[in-house]
Structures are given as structure tokens and as C-alpha cells.
Design a protein around this motif. Structure first.
Motif: not given
Length: 370
Positions: A73-98
């Protein structure tokens, strides 16, 4: 120069330890040795011809996805949040698998891993992780959401140590990303300091070709500098030094592990893993077997041992028996390769990679993960 063999070794090694230990995770020693013999479990216990991974490896893959999503996202949009914010998003995705069933029929899924049906298997997920993520996974080292120091934070952060190898980001920063990734769900300082330490150990081994001993000692010193006011930093330092000492004294393995704990909490998990990886640093098979044949959280101690020793030895030196029949092996290798190769697409550049875009921009990539 990044070594793809080390990246693959770290993630496959972790998955191997996870899969070996998952079969005996809730068994006491007497039950393990009664069922598997005097040496305990030494081979995968297969179900439908697969050595099943647990939530440890599942969450590790989602951690990796978060890192790659952030950078893309940072490289293609020129702006990004913190890495932990994206990791947080992915943990929510993992939660959906459970908590949901495959397939999830939505226009945009955020993670391409939601297209992998096998990841929807519920493999004794940690209740702290589930509860924290259900409520948003909004913890941080400064504002903890609970007082848990369970091992659910440390067992999933190995990709962070790999990913920041040979990048300009400082060790202090990458260590803190590891701490914050764990603190999303685990608020006790002994829930996130071991995660930061594991990140440091793996990065040091892979980037500097350090010995395990040197990497561990450097990590302990770095944690003291990074968290000087943490209430339990002295306890962390003490158990890590004990693990190193025990690994060098030639004690009986079970007796040594009993001195370190059972691995249900993060500092014990890391200490047991350090003991096994350091004592048997040239013998992946023995290190993994020792790391799981005890009373405690066998899949997590096995996973972290495999992460460390796999990073140290590399994929090619992992015995074939740990590669054969490993659930999602090809997917794990693919994620390891993605971490190593990284995003090469930029906002203004002409380079295109349709597969990468399908994974980390459109989140629609589908592959056969069997």
C-alpha cells in the motif's frame, strides 16, 4: 543479501515444530511417552495424510500478510499506516477463519489468505487471541487491553524478524513492531517483550549470520535497553540467561525444561525454544523432538524452536521428514518467498506483477494449497 533459504527455513521450521507438537499439546509427559515410546513423539502424527498445523502457523501467515500489505500500500499509494495496523487488520481476517465458514462471499476480503479453505480449520486457537480480536485487537504496549502474558503473541511474530533483514529500519524499530504486534492481544509486558526478543534473534541470525548464542545475548541486552522501565524485565532477563546456561551444561533435557516452565506463557515459550535451539543447533531433528516432548504448550515451543533453528540452518538442512506431508507446505514456502522478494511495484514505476497485485492489492488470489 537476503538468503531465501533462511526465510524458507524459518517459516517451514516453525510450521514443522508446530505440527509435531500439535499432536501432543495437551498431553502430560507420562501420556506422551506411554503413547509414543521412550523417546516421545519423533514423527508427524498424520490425519488424512497431513501433519496438521495449529493456530500458531495460521497466525504467523497472517502476520506476514500484514507486513506485505502495508509495504504494498505504501509503495503503490504513496502513503501507509503503521505496520502493526495492517497486522491488526490481518488478525481480524484470521479471526474470521475461526468463526465463519469458507467461502466468505464479499467483494473485498482484505487478505488473500481468506481464499485458502484449509486456513478455516479451527486448531485449538488461543482464547486470549480470540477474545482480544473479537473486541478489535486494539492493545498496544502503552495502552494494554489485558494482563495476559500467554504465548499467543510470541508464537506468531517470526515473519517480522525476517522481513526487516537488510532494510534501513533500525533493530529498535523492528523489535518494537514485534512488541506492538503481540500487544494487540497480550498486554502484560512478558506477553510482548519475548515477541520483540524473538524478532531480534531471527533478524540477527539471518541478517548478520550470527550464532544463536550471540543473537540471544544481543536480544537480551536490546530488550533491557528498549524496555528499561518494564516491571518484569528482570524476570525476562533471568529466564533467558537460565536457558542459555542450561543449554551449555549438558543437563537432562526434561529436567532442564522443567526449570524453565511449560511454555504456556511467552517468556517460558521463548526460553524453552532458546534452550533447544542452542543445545542442538546443528541437529534440527533432535532440537524439535526435545522442544515438544514435555508437559507444556508443545506446539508453541516447537514452533518457536523451529523458527529460530530453521532461520539458522536454512530450509535445505531441515530433514525431509519434516517437509513431507506438512500441511500447507507450498503456501508457507510461497509466503516465505514473498517476504524475501518483497514488493517491487511502485506508484510511478512501470514494473508490474499480476500475481503480487492479485494477492496484496486486490486480495483475490486463489491457489491450490493442498
Amino acid at each position: 543479501m537476503r538468503d531465501i533459504d533462511k526465510f524458507r527455513g524459518c517459516l517451514i521450521g516453525g510450521a514443522a515444530g508446530d505440527a509435531l507438537g500439535y499432536a501432543v499439546e495437551f498431553l502430560r509427559e507420562e501420556q506422551i511417552f506411554s503413547k509414543y515410546g521412550e523417546n516421545g513423539i519423533t514423527e508427524y502424527s498424520l490425519r488424512n495424510d497431513k501433519a496438521e498445523i495449529s493456530d500458531d502457523t495460521q497466525m504467523t501467515l497472517f502476520t506476514a500478510n500484514g507486513l506485505l500489505l502495508g509495504t504494498t500500500r505504501g509503495m503503490t499509494r504513496g502513503i501507509m499506516g503503521s505496520y502493526e495496523s495492517y497486522i491488526q487488520m490481518m488478525y481480524k481476517c484470521w479471526y474470521r477463519t475461526q468463526t465463519e465458514s469458507y467461502p466468505i462471499n464479499e467483494d473485498y476480503l482484505y487478505s488473500w489468505l481468506l481464499n485458502i479453505p484449509e486456513l478455516f480449520s479451527r486448531r485449538a486457537p488461543g482464547m486470549t487471541c480470540l477474545s482480544a480480536i473479537e473486541h478489535g485487537a486494539e492493545g498496544s504496549t502503552r495502552e494494554p487491553i489485558n494482563n495476559s502474558k500467554g504465548c499467543g503473541g510470541v508464537m506468531r511474530v517470526a515473519p517480522i524478524g525476517l522481513y526487516f533483514c537488510d532494510k534501513s529500519i533500525s533493530y529498535e524499530k523492528s523489535d518494537m513492531i514485534g512488541a506492538e504486534a503481540a500487544a494487540l492481544t497480550h498486554g502484560h509486558d512478558l506477553g510482548y517483550i519475548p515477541a520483540a526478543a524473538l524478532v531480534h534473534i531471527i533478524r540477527c541470525i539471518v541478517e548478520n549470520e550470527a550464532t544463536i548464542d550471540d543473537a540471544v545475548n544481543e536480544a537480551v541486552d536490546s530488550m533491557q535497553a528498549l524496555f528499561p522501565n518494564a516491571k518484569h524485565i528482570a524476570e525476562f532477563t533471568a529466564i533467558m540467561k537460565k536457558a542459555v546456561m542450561l543449554a551449555k551444561t549438558g543437563n537432562n533435557d526434561i529436567a532442564a525444561i522443567h526449570q524453565l516452565g511449560e511454555g504456556w506463557v511467552a517468556e517460558e515459550t521463548l526460553a524453552i525454544a532458546v534452550y533447544c535451539a542452542l543445545k542442538y543447533q546443528n541437529d534440527f531433528d533432535t532440537a524439535l523432538r526435545v522442544s515438544v516432548n514435555h508437559n507444556g504448550d508443545s506446539d508453541s515451543t516447537g514452533a518457536v524452536t523451529g523458527n529460530i533453528l530453521g532461520a539458522f540452518l536454512g530450509y535445505d538442512k531441515i530433514p525431509q521428514k519434516y517437509k513431507d506431508n506438512l500441511e500447507l507446505r507450498d503456501l508457507i514456502l510461497e509466503i516465505a518467498d514473498d517476504l524475501c522478494n518483497d514488493c517491487k511495484i511502485s506508484e510511478y514505476g512501470s514494473y508490474r506483477d499480476e500475481v503480487w497485485e492479485s494477492k496484496y492489492i486486490k486480495a483475490e488470489f486463489v491457489r491450490n494449497a493442498h
